[in-house]
Design a protein around this motif. Structure first.
Motif, PDB file in Angstrom:
ATOM      1  N   PRO A   1      44.664  30.917  38.156  1.00 25.10           N
ATOM      2  CA  PRO A   1      45.128  32.223  37.683  1.00 25.10           C
ATOM      3  C   PRO A   1      46.553  32.528  38.154  1.00 25.10           C
ATOM      4  O   PRO A   1      47.021  31.963  39.141  1.00 25.10           O
ATOM      5  CB  PRO A   1      44.137  33.198  38.309  1.00 25.10           C
ATOM      6  N   LEU A   2      47.193  33.419  37.440  1.00 29.66           N
ATOM      7  CA  LEU A   2      48.573  33.790  37.738  1.00 29.66           C
ATOM      8  C   LEU A   2      48.743  34.305  39.163  1.00 29.66           C
ATOM      9  O   LEU A   2      49.754  34.049  39.800  1.00 29.66           O
ATOM     10  CB  LEU A   2      49.052  34.854  36.739  1.00 29.66           C
ATOM     11  N   GLN A   3      47.734  35.007  39.676  1.00 28.09           N
ATOM     12  CA  GLN A   3      47.941  35.603  41.002  1.00 28.09           C
ATOM     13  C   GLN A   3      48.178  34.565  42.084  1.00 28.09           C
ATOM     14  O   GLN A   3      48.756  34.859  43.110  1.00 28.09           O
ATOM     15  CB  GLN A   3      46.789  36.545  41.388  1.00 28.09           C
TER      16      GLN A   3
ATOM     17  N   GLN B   1      41.934  39.139  36.109  1.00 28.31           N
ATOM     18  CA  GLN B   1      43.373  39.223  36.323  1.00 28.31           C
ATOM     19  C   GLN B   1      43.943  40.597  35.984  1.00 28.31           C
ATOM     20  O   GLN B   1      45.142  40.740  35.827  1.00 28.31           O
ATOM     21  CB  GLN B   1      44.073  38.157  35.483  1.00 28.31           C
TER      22      GLN B   1
ATOM     23  N   PHE C   1      45.748  43.888  35.774  1.00 29.03           N
ATOM     24  CA  PHE C   1      46.872  44.416  36.558  1.00 29.03           C
ATOM     25  C   PHE C   1      47.598  45.551  35.828  1.00 29.03           C
ATOM     26  O   PHE C   1      47.760  46.638  36.374  1.00 29.03           O
ATOM     27  CB  PHE C   1      47.870  43.293  36.862  1.00 29.03           C
TER      28      PHE C   1
ATOM     29  N   THR D   1      42.801  46.274  42.494  1.00 30.01           N
ATOM     30  CA  THR D   1      42.260  44.975  42.080  1.00 30.01           C
ATOM     31  C   THR D   1      43.021  43.878  42.815  1.00 30.01           C
ATOM     32  O   THR D   1      44.115  44.120  43.328  1.00 30.01           O
ATOM     33  CB  THR D   1      42.435  44.754  40.569  1.00 30.01           C
TER      34      THR D   1
ATOM     35  N   VAL E   1      44.789  41.288  41.903  1.00 29.94           N
ATOM     36  CA  VAL E   1      46.156  40.992  41.471  1.00 29.94           C
ATOM     37  C   VAL E   1      47.095  42.116  41.897  1.00 29.94           C
ATOM     38  O   VAL E   1      48.210  41.875  42.354  1.00 29.94           O
ATOM     39  CB  VAL E   1      46.236  40.791  39.943  1.00 29.94           C
TER      40      VAL E   1
ATOM     41  N   ALA F   1      45.529  35.047  47.807  1.00 28.90           N
ATOM     42  CA  ALA F   1      45.529  34.407  46.495  1.00 28.90           C
ATOM     43  C   ALA F   1      44.712  33.123  46.533  1.00 28.90           C
ATOM     44  O   ALA F   1      43.957  32.825  45.608  1.00 28.90           O
ATOM     45  CB  ALA F   1      46.961  34.114  46.059  1.00 28.90           C
TER      46      ALA F   1
END
Lengths: 285, 314, 419
Positions: free
Chosen positions: A129-131, B249, B251, B268, B270, B290
């Motif tokens: 995932p992007l995070q 995800q 955001f 959350t 993210v 992360a």
């Protein structure tokens, strides 16, 4: 349709009633879907006082089309953001389609050591995932002095795992004979790719193009991280900033929202057919 | 996420087995080289911005780093992350959000697709109308819904018609309703995308099956239950997986509508990682969090994918 | 915090009002400003297009005066500090930029700001021309890392017509907490609230000081949130919402984003804001308003806010940057600041300006400065603010008692201060 046939046994009147009920349901849901848009459009025409009125009014008491001009004039950056969004979306779209097609060609039609491992590696990134990568990506781009430049937005997005997968799958289905014919004519790999494979892959490329464009147009988090100067911002970024500045002018914020949505809405109407098809094949991402 | 649900195209070709026919290759090295040339952009982008980036993130997760000075921090970032109340809260929030959003959007999308599949005409018009929210930017969506959910706003007015006490209720200002308000916003915009996936899934079900079932006397609910739903299973799984990945995800809506509040009820992962890395500049801690999150999602996706792989073909 | 930032953003416009006005001190022989060349990047936050125009005009005047220097202005409407730090990390920060009081300590510790003393000497700019406590926020050791461009404190703004209608006599600078509480109750009618009490550390802290309490210890080493004086002040601050005479702006609905909106749109009788509210109220001529010093508790108490201009330590054009900074903070410009009402001048020469006697609201804000404390808790200001805001929110939402909530924040603040 298939089920409509299946229901052929039902008496005609029952069928008609059922159909009416279905349409009523669909229309109700349509109203629910559209109401936020309709209320926003009406709200964009209201005065600053009326937009905060309690209870809210449905139709504006006095129509203020000048709100649109005002926002455009007071905020000269809007056209700039529009162009940034457009430029970035088109660039990412073109490069992503090209690079994914190239990679798809290599994975689907060429033989080379490490192919399977590389393909699996590409697929594996779908699960990252992007995070996890956003912080190091920012730091890497900062080290390259690319933060706050257009390439910072473009570079990480011009070869997506999903796109490569889509192109690979599609190209695998292209009959080998077509390629062979080109080879007998003496065409090299690059010519074959350009003259034979790419034209045959237009459907998949269209799907990918639409999603790349839409994804980039609406992207928020990544541009938020790497674009610090307002003159480089995209529409969603600019709009978010605009809305914190003009908390008291909800009507203007709605005007800005409309500016941001209209280009995509036009695109959807023009390319409706392709979009439906590509959502169906890719699940909309 | 491109997982081809409809294996019409390249159905016979399993994932990376590749090219099939082996012709005589006079100079294989040349083809190897050509292949790598075709792959250069992908290798640079995906290799650099995913694999190298992962390495950098792993490296930084063992340091104290504020973008200015780098200082070895052993595994303290991980210890801090595991004990971080905000991190726990963010995880709980996102699981709650995921369960509700994925369930509701799947049911909603499927229901509409089934209805659309049964009407005589006008399917295209409805589909376009329903699809509008899906192309709307999440920022716009967030702004519009913030306005609708404002005290005394349209949601308040609508709900207030039934419960007058709620007319001036601040939906986004109460820790109990802020996250559900964001869920509503998300479902409103994503249900349409999945509806289209379902519609095409329905069209792939051969008409003869229904015909055969009709002869056996299976119509209406029974045909839905016995034919449509079982054959739609791969699509349902696909929609669930895509929904899960998307919701984990979340955001944009949080950033625009609540900024993680009130009382962290819409925090959350993210959003937390974003604020820790880019507002507080606790980069090492953000990277550690992360990574923990990645391991959780990775495990989760592997389990889900196992299901998909076994059911995707019919 | 977000509202405060908005206020500060408004305050910033101050220095940019009106073009023209020359004046960057007198040049000495070794330093000839007319020979200096280069492009200076200037960045700050902005709250309105008119504000942008003011600074562009200002910059144009500067460029006219020093034709060999170009200025690239980059206003940022949102998350200014986040973006500035991102640029610093990437080595692409502007040459001259705003630094908020609460961020100054952190920046100075990271050594990202240029020590201005050598440049001040070049243009004969005296540190003593600026109010000591304001300049002090940008000093570390002997170094001076920023010049305060303007400042603000809080005042009690009120709606005169509402006071008249409720039969309450207008507030004075001698008001006590008791007076504030009684008035707030009487002024609350229908959809109007007596006082805006947002969960915002910058509105709550003055009450703590008025009660003889502290937010953190003077050396920023430990939290003082569980101090009885602090607890008592917090109980008072949150009592307005409890008895229905206070609430926070977002709860008032669409178009009300900060306390200023609530006053301007006739939804609040009293709000605590700074000079940034003065020009804002100019957009709402229907509201008949006044402003006095904040009420007193055991003593008087207030906060001061200031924003400085700093120069990046890595700038390639330090001389040109300094000329711009010096120009923007000159005496002439500070007069413009004062006359706009937005914010107050940082140059001591202007403290007895006749403007004050004609403008009681600005005078009230200026008077507050005599006993105000800086809105900064050292290098961990951001985290302390977050913890306190969250604590106030928990109390105002009825999730925790004052004692429990502050106890939790106390731990968070101590953790933050420990680094």
């Amino acid at each position: 349709m298939a089920t409509a046939v299946a229901m052929g046994k039902t008496p005609a009147r029952g069928l008609a009633i059922r159909q009416i009920l279905l349409y009523v349901g669909l229309i109700l849901f349509g109203v629910l879907t559209l109401s936020p848009f309709i209320l926003s459009i009406l709200g964009a025409f209201k005065s600053t006082v009326e937009i905060g009125a309690y209870p809210p009014t449905f139709l504006p008491q006095v129509w203020h089309p000048d709100n649109f001009i005002q926002v455009w004039k007071l905020f000269p950056l809007f056209p700039r953001w529009f162009l940034n969004s457009l430029g970035l979306s088109v660039t990412v779209m073109v490069l992503n389609v090209l690079f994914c097609a190239m990679a798809g060609y290599a994975f689907s039609r060429l033989e080379f050591p490490g192919r399977n491992i590389l393909f699996l590696a590409v697929l594996a990134t779908l699960m990252i995932p992007l995070q996890v990568t956003m912080v190091p990506k920012f730091i890497m781009l900062a080290r390259l002095h690319l933060v706050n430049t257009y390439p910072a937005v473009i570079l990480p997005n011009v070869s997506t795992a999903a796109g490569i997968f889509l192109m690979t799958q599609f190209m695998k289905a292209i009959p080998k004979e077509l390629e062979e014919a080109a080879r007998i004519d003496g065409a090299g790999k690059f010519t074959t790719f350009w003259r034979v494979i790419l034209p045959l892959s237009v459907p998949a490329m269209t799907a990918l193009a639409i999603f790349s464009f839409q994804g980039q147009w609406n992207d928020f988090l990544w541009p938020l991280i790497v674009l610090t100067s307002p003159h480089l911002w995209t529409l969603p970024l600019g709009l978010a900033g605009f809305s914190t500045e003009y908390v008291s002018n909800t009507n203007w914020v709605l005007v800005g929202s409309i500016f941001t949505t209209i280009p995509m809405a036009i695109l959807v109407f023009v390319f409706q057919r392709y979009i439906v098809k590509s959502v169906a094949t890719t699940g909309g991402k | 996420m491109a997982i081809d649900v409809r294996p019409k195209v390249g159905a016979q070709a399993k994932v990376p087995t590749g090219g099939g026919t082996r012709l005589k290759r006079p100079r294989p090295y040349r083809e190897w080289l050509t292949s790598y040339v075709f792959l250069i952009p992908a290798i640079i982008v995906i290799g650099g911005f995913t694999f190298v980036a992962m390495g950098v993130a792993l490296f930084l997760s063992f340091f104290k780093y504020d973008l200015f000075t780098l200082q070895w921090n052993d595994i303290h970032n991980y210890i801090k992350a595991v004990g971080n109340a905000d991190f726990h809260k963010a995880m709980l929030n996102v699981v709650y959000y995921m369960l509700v959003v994925v369930t509701l959007q799947t049911i909603l999308a499927l229901t509409i697709a089934l209805v659309l599949d049964r009407i005589m005409a006008g399917r295209g018009v409805f589909r376009t109308v329903y699809y509008l929210p899906a192309i709307t930017s999440s920022v716009v969506m967030g702004l519009i819904f913030s306005w609708l959910f404002t005290p005394g706003g349209w949601v308040g007015t609508a709900v207030g018609g039934v419960f007058p006490g709620l007319r001036n209720f601040g939906w986004l200002l109460d820790p109990g309703t802020a996250l559900p308000a964001i869920m509503t916003t998300t479902i409103w915009s994503t249900a349409a995308t999945f509806m289209i996936v379902f519609v095409s899934g329905l069209q792939d079900i051969p008409a003869q099956l229904y015909e055969a079932a009709r002869i056996d006397g299976a119509v209406g609910w029974r045909s839905l239950w016995n034919i449509t739903l079982p054959l739609l299973r791969p699509t349902i799984f696909l929609v669930t997986v895509l929904g899960t990945i998307g919701t984990l995800q979340v955001f944009d809506q949080v950033y625009v509508m609540t900024n993680g509040g009130p009382l962290k009820s819409t925090l959350t992962p993210v959003f937390l990682i974003y604020t820790e890395a880019f507002r507080d500049y606790s980069v090492g801690l953000a990277c550690a969090e992360a990574f923990i999150l990645f391991l959780i999602i990775f495990t989760f996706t592997l389990i889900q994918r196992r299901f998909i792989d076994t059911t995707i073909e019919y | 915090m977000r509202r405060l930032r908005f206020g500060l953003m408004l305050g910033v416009a101050s220095t940019m009002l009106l073009a023209a006005c020359g004046g960057g001190g007198t040049s000495n022989q070794a330093f000839d400003p007319t020979t200096i060349t280069g492009t200076v990047r200037l960045s700050g936050w902005t709250s309105s297009p008119s504000e942008d125009k003011l600074l562009t005009d200002q910059v144009a005047a500067f460029e006219a005066k020093y034709p060999k220097i170009k200025v690239a202005y980059e206003p940022v409407p949102q998350d200014f500090t986040t973006k500035l730090k991102a640029q610093m990390a990437a080595g692409t920060e502007p040459d001259v930029f705003y630094v908020e009081l609460g961020e100054a300590a952190g920046f100075m510790q990271k050594k990202v700001l240029l020590d201005l003393r050598p440049y001040m000497a070049k243009t004969s700019t005296n540190a003593s021309d600026f109010a000591g406590p304001l300049l002090g926020a940008f000093k570390q050791g002997d170094g001076i890392y920023g010049i305060p461009k303007d400042f603000n404190t809080l005042a009690l703004f009120y709606n005169k017509d509402m006071f008249k209608a409720a039969g309450v006599s207008e507030p004075t600078k001698d008001w006590t907490w008791q007076d504030l509480q009684t008035a707030a109750k009487k002024l609350t009618t229908g959809s109007v609230y007596g006082l805006m009490t947002p969960p915002d550390v910058a509105r709550w802290a003055p009450f703590v000081y008025q009660n003889g309490g502290q937010v953190v210890s003077s050396d920023f080493s430990k939290s003082m949130l569980t101090d009885p004086a602090t607890i008592e002040a917090t109980k008072f601050y949150t009592s307005f919402q409890k008895d229905g005479s206070g609430t926070y702006p977002a709860k008032l609905g669409a178009g009300i984003g900060w306390a200023g909106d609530a006053l301007a749109k006739g939804r609040a009788a009293m709000v605590m804001e700074g000079g940034w509210l003065i020009p804002f109220m100019g957009n709402y001529p229907a509201i008949n308003w006044g402003a006095v010093e904040l009420p007193r508790g055991k003593s008087q108490g207030n906060l001061f806010f200031t924003v400085g201009y700093s120069i990046s330590a890595r700038t390639k054009v330090p001389d040109a940057s300094w000329l711009l900074l010096n120009y923007l903070t000159s005496l002439e410009n500070q007069k413009v600041v004062l006359n706009s009402g937005f914010a107050l001048p940082t140059r001591v020469a202007l403290k007895d300006d006749p403007f004050f006697s004609a403008h009681p609201a600005s005078a009230a804000i200026f008077s507050g400065y005599a006993y105000a404390k800086p809105f900064s808790w050292g290098i961990h200001t951001g985290k302390v603010n977050d913890a306190v805001n969250a604590a106030l929110e928990r109390i105002l939402l009825g999730k925790q008692s004052v004692e429990d909530s502050l106890k939790q924040a106390d731990k968070e603040v101590n953790d933050a201060l420990a680094g």
